[in-house]
Design an enzyme around this catalytic site. Structure first.
Site, PDB file in Angstrom:
ATOM      1  N   VAL A  62      43.480 -18.599 120.776  1.00 48.64           N
ATOM      2  CA  VAL A  62      43.332 -17.522 121.753  1.00 48.64           C
ATOM      3  C   VAL A  62      42.447 -16.422 121.182  1.00 48.64           C
ATOM      4  O   VAL A  62      42.554 -16.081 120.007  1.00 48.64           O
ATOM      5  CB  VAL A  62      44.727 -16.910 122.073  1.00 48.64           C
ATOM      6  CG1 VAL A  62      44.610 -15.714 122.998  1.00 48.64           C
ATOM      7  CG2 VAL A  62      45.650 -17.953 122.665  1.00 48.64           C
ATOM      8  N   CYS A  63      41.580 -15.850 122.041  1.00 45.98           N
ATOM      9  CA  CYS A  63      40.839 -14.632 121.684  1.00 45.98           C
ATOM     10  C   CYS A  63      40.732 -13.774 122.940  1.00 45.98           C
ATOM     11  O   CYS A  63      41.500 -13.937 123.877  1.00 45.98           O
ATOM     12  CB  CYS A  63      39.478 -14.956 121.069  1.00 45.98           C
ATOM     13  SG  CYS A  63      38.289 -15.641 122.232  1.00 45.98           S
ATOM     14  N   ARG A  64      39.754 -12.885 122.986  1.00 46.06           N
ATOM     15  CA  ARG A  64      39.634 -11.992 124.142  1.00 46.06           C
ATOM     16  C   ARG A  64      39.111 -12.737 125.362  1.00 46.06           C
ATOM     17  O   ARG A  64      39.625 -12.595 126.461  1.00 46.06           O
ATOM     18  CB  ARG A  64      38.717 -10.811 123.803  1.00 46.06           C
ATOM     19  CG  ARG A  64      38.665  -9.743 124.889  1.00 46.06           C
ATOM     20  CD  ARG A  64      37.748  -8.620 124.500  1.00 46.06           C
ATOM     21  NE  ARG A  64      36.354  -9.036 124.541  1.00 46.06           N
ATOM     22  CZ  ARG A  64      35.596  -9.017 125.631  1.00 46.06           C
ATOM     23  NH1 ARG A  64      36.082  -8.600 126.770  1.00 46.06           N
ATOM     24  NH2 ARG A  64      34.349  -9.418 125.584  1.00 46.06           N
ATOM     25  N   GLY A  66      37.631 -16.288 125.067  1.00 47.00           N
ATOM     26  CA  GLY A  66      37.547 -17.744 124.895  1.00 47.00           C
ATOM     27  C   GLY A  66      36.393 -18.155 123.998  1.00 47.00           C
ATOM     28  O   GLY A  66      36.295 -19.312 123.602  1.00 47.00           O
ATOM     29  N   MET A  91      42.429 -13.573 126.509  1.00 48.15           N
ATOM     30  CA  MET A  91      43.412 -12.563 126.909  1.00 48.15           C
ATOM     31  C   MET A  91      42.966 -11.772 128.125  1.00 48.15           C
ATOM     32  O   MET A  91      43.782 -11.121 128.776  1.00 48.15           O
ATOM     33  CB  MET A  91      43.715 -11.627 125.731  1.00 48.15           C
ATOM     34  CG  MET A  91      44.486 -12.299 124.586  1.00 48.15           C
ATOM     35  SD  MET A  91      46.063 -13.034 125.071  1.00 48.15           S
ATOM     36  CE  MET A  91      47.070 -11.563 125.267  1.00 48.15           C
TER      37      MET A  91
END
Length: 96
Positions: A62-64, A66, A91
């Protein structure tokens, strides 16, 4: 690259599933909130800290948005990790 939707993760967590989730965002991003139970390892620290990731049948990154989690997936794949999935939309698509 295998992907998974934020809604699918929420549904599975809601059923009480234990998921292996690795959040590769920076400290200040994670301070605003993260998925319950996720392990925080910033992308830049993966080379030193990848051994902290339990080998599991499925590892969700997961990141901000993708993008960084996609890079993390490629890196971990090169180290022999299996079952990697990138959370699409990151996210930004996760709603409380």
């Amino acid at each position: 690259m295998d992907t998974i939707l934020p809604s699918e993760i929420k549904e599975r967590l809601g059923r009480g599933e234990k998921l292996t989730i690795v959040d590769v965002r920076e400290d200040e991003e994670v301070a605003a909130g993260m998925i319950p139970g996720a392990k925080h390892i910033p992308l830049g620290q993966l080379p030193e800290r990848h051994e902290e990731i339990a080998k599991a049948d499925e590892i969700i990154l997961v990141c901000r948005s993708g993008n960084r989690s996609g890079r993390a997936l490629g890196y971990l794949e090169s180290l022999g990790y299996k079952g990697l999935k990138n959370m699409t939309g990151g996210m930004m698509e996760w709603e409380d």
